[in-house]
Each structure stands twice: as C-alpha cells, then as structure tokens.
Design a protein around this motif. Structure first.
Motif, short mmCIF file in Angstrom:
data_model
loop_
_atom_site.label_atom_id
_atom_site.label_comp_id
_atom_site.label_asym_id
_atom_site.label_seq_id
_atom_site.Cartn_x
_atom_site.Cartn_y
_atom_site.Cartn_z
N VAL A 72 0.84 -1.20 0.00
CA VAL A 72 0.00 0.00 0.00
C VAL A 72 0.87 1.25 0.00
N GLU A 73 1.91 1.27 0.83
CA GLU A 73 2.80 2.43 0.88
C GLU A 73 3.53 2.63 -0.45
N LEU A 74 3.93 1.53 -1.08
CA LEU A 74 4.59 1.63 -2.38
C LEU A 74 3.63 2.20 -3.43
N GLN A 75 2.38 1.76 -3.38
CA GLN A 75 1.39 2.29 -4.32
C GLN A 75 1.14 3.77 -4.07
N ARG A 76 1.09 4.17 -2.80
CA ARG A 76 0.92 5.60 -2.48
C ARG A 76 2.11 6.42 -2.98
N ALA A 77 3.31 5.89 -2.84
CA ALA A 77 4.50 6.61 -3.33
C ALA A 77 4.45 6.76 -4.84
N ARG A 78 4.01 5.72 -5.54
CA ARG A 78 3.89 5.80 -7.01
C ARG A 78 2.86 6.85 -7.41
N GLU A 79 1.72 6.85 -6.71
CA GLU A 79 0.69 7.83 -7.02
C GLU A 79 1.19 9.25 -6.75
N ALA A 80 1.93 9.41 -5.67
CA ALA A 80 2.48 10.74 -5.36
C ALA A 80 3.45 11.19 -6.44
N GLN A 81 4.30 10.27 -6.90
CA GLN A 81 5.23 10.61 -7.99
C GLN A 81 4.48 10.95 -9.27
N MET A 82 3.41 10.21 -9.55
CA MET A 82 2.62 10.50 -10.75
C MET A 82 1.93 11.86 -10.62
N ASN A 83 1.46 12.18 -9.40
CA ASN A 83 0.83 13.49 -9.19
C ASN A 83 1.83 14.62 -9.38
N VAL A 84 3.04 14.43 -8.84
CA VAL A 84 4.08 15.44 -9.00
C VAL A 84 4.40 15.62 -10.47
N ALA A 85 4.54 14.51 -11.19
CA ALA A 85 4.85 14.59 -12.62
C ALA A 85 3.70 15.27 -13.38
N TYR A 86 2.46 14.98 -13.01
CA TYR A 86 1.30 15.57 -13.68
C TYR A 86 1.30 17.08 -13.48
N TYR A 87 1.50 17.52 -12.23
CA TYR A 87 1.46 18.96 -11.98
C TYR A 87 2.68 19.68 -12.54
N GLN A 88 3.81 19.02 -12.60
CA GLN A 88 4.98 19.63 -13.24
C GLN A 88 4.73 19.80 -14.73
N LYS A 89 4.09 18.83 -15.33
CA LYS A 89 3.77 18.91 -16.76
C LYS A 89 2.77 20.03 -17.01
N ARG A 90 1.76 20.13 -16.15
CA ARG A 90 0.77 21.21 -16.31
C ARG A 90 1.41 22.58 -16.13
N ALA A 91 2.34 22.67 -15.18
CA ALA A 91 3.02 23.96 -14.96
C ALA A 91 3.90 24.32 -16.15
N ALA A 92 4.55 23.33 -16.70
CA ALA A 92 5.39 23.57 -17.89
C ALA A 92 4.54 23.99 -19.08
N MET A 93 3.38 23.37 -19.24
CA MET A 93 2.48 23.73 -20.35
C MET A 93 1.93 25.15 -20.15
N ALA A 94 1.63 25.49 -18.90
CA ALA A 94 1.12 26.84 -18.62
C ALA A 94 2.20 27.87 -18.89
N ARG A 95 3.44 27.58 -18.52
CA ARG A 95 4.55 28.52 -18.80
C ARG A 95 4.76 28.67 -20.31
N SER A 96 4.70 27.57 -21.02
CA SER A 96 4.94 27.66 -22.48
C SER A 96 3.77 28.38 -23.19
N ALA A 97 2.57 28.27 -22.67
CA ALA A 97 1.44 28.95 -23.29
C ALA A 97 1.50 30.44 -23.01
N ARG A 98 2.08 30.84 -21.91
CA ARG A 98 2.19 32.24 -21.56
C ARG A 98 3.21 32.94 -22.41
N ILE A 99 4.21 32.28 -22.79
CA ILE A 99 5.31 32.93 -23.52
C ILE A 99 5.00 33.01 -24.96
#
Length: 99
Positions: A72-99
């Motif tokens: 369960v803890e391993l699955q939570r860590a994977r989900e947390a990493q996926m969430n971090v990657a998702y929000y980093q990707k969204r932030a990168a897309m928002a930065r590129s759309a602004r420029i």
C-alpha cells in the motif's frame, strides 16, 4: 492370596500393580528412566505444540499484514510521484502557453 482377590473385585477396571508401584509418588523421577514425568512436564507436553502452532499462525498473519502495508505504501508513493509529474507537466504547459 485372598487379599489380592478381594482387591481385584473391589476395583474391576483397575489393573493389579505391585506394592512398590502403588507407593510411588506422582511427581517422582525414576532412577531407572522408565518414562516417569513430573505432572507439570506432562501437562506442558500437550500444550507446547498448540502454543507453537498459535505463535506460527500469529507470525504468518503479522508477516502478511506488513507485506500488505508495504504494498500500500509503495502504491501511495507511485501515485504521489505521478501526481508530482502531472502537476509539473501542467506547470510547464502553462509557462509555455504564456510565452
């Protein structure tokens, strides 16, 4: 001879024992090693396998529990990493759309 016959009639289900056997204490240890045990040892002989099986069951149960918790803890860590990657990707897309 008559006395033994009367004793045998008085206790029909009992086996005839010599006088030395009837005087022996229950908790006495035999010097000849005929297999006499103390009462506590005799009682513990039947309880020890039950205690060992309960301990083994408890340890297997605890092991399964901790393995499930680790999964369960391993699955939570994977989900947390996926969430971090998702929000980093969204932030990168928002930065590129602004420029």
């Amino acid at each position: 001879m008559q006395r033994k016959f009367k004793e045998q009639l008085a206790t029909p289900n009992a086996t005839m024992m010599p006088k030395t056997d009837s005087l022996r204490r229950v908790g006495a240890v035999s010097t000849q090693g005929s297999g006499d045990f103390k009462l506590q040892e005799l009682a513990m002989m039947s309880i020890n396998p039950i205690i060992r099986s309960v301990q083994r069951w408890w340890l297997h149960r605890a092991e399964r529990h901790f393995l499930i918790c680790a999964d369960v803890e391993l699955q939570r860590a994977r989900e947390a990493q996926m969430n971090v990657a998702y929000y980093q990707k969204r932030a990168a897309m928002a930065r590129s759309a602004r420029i």
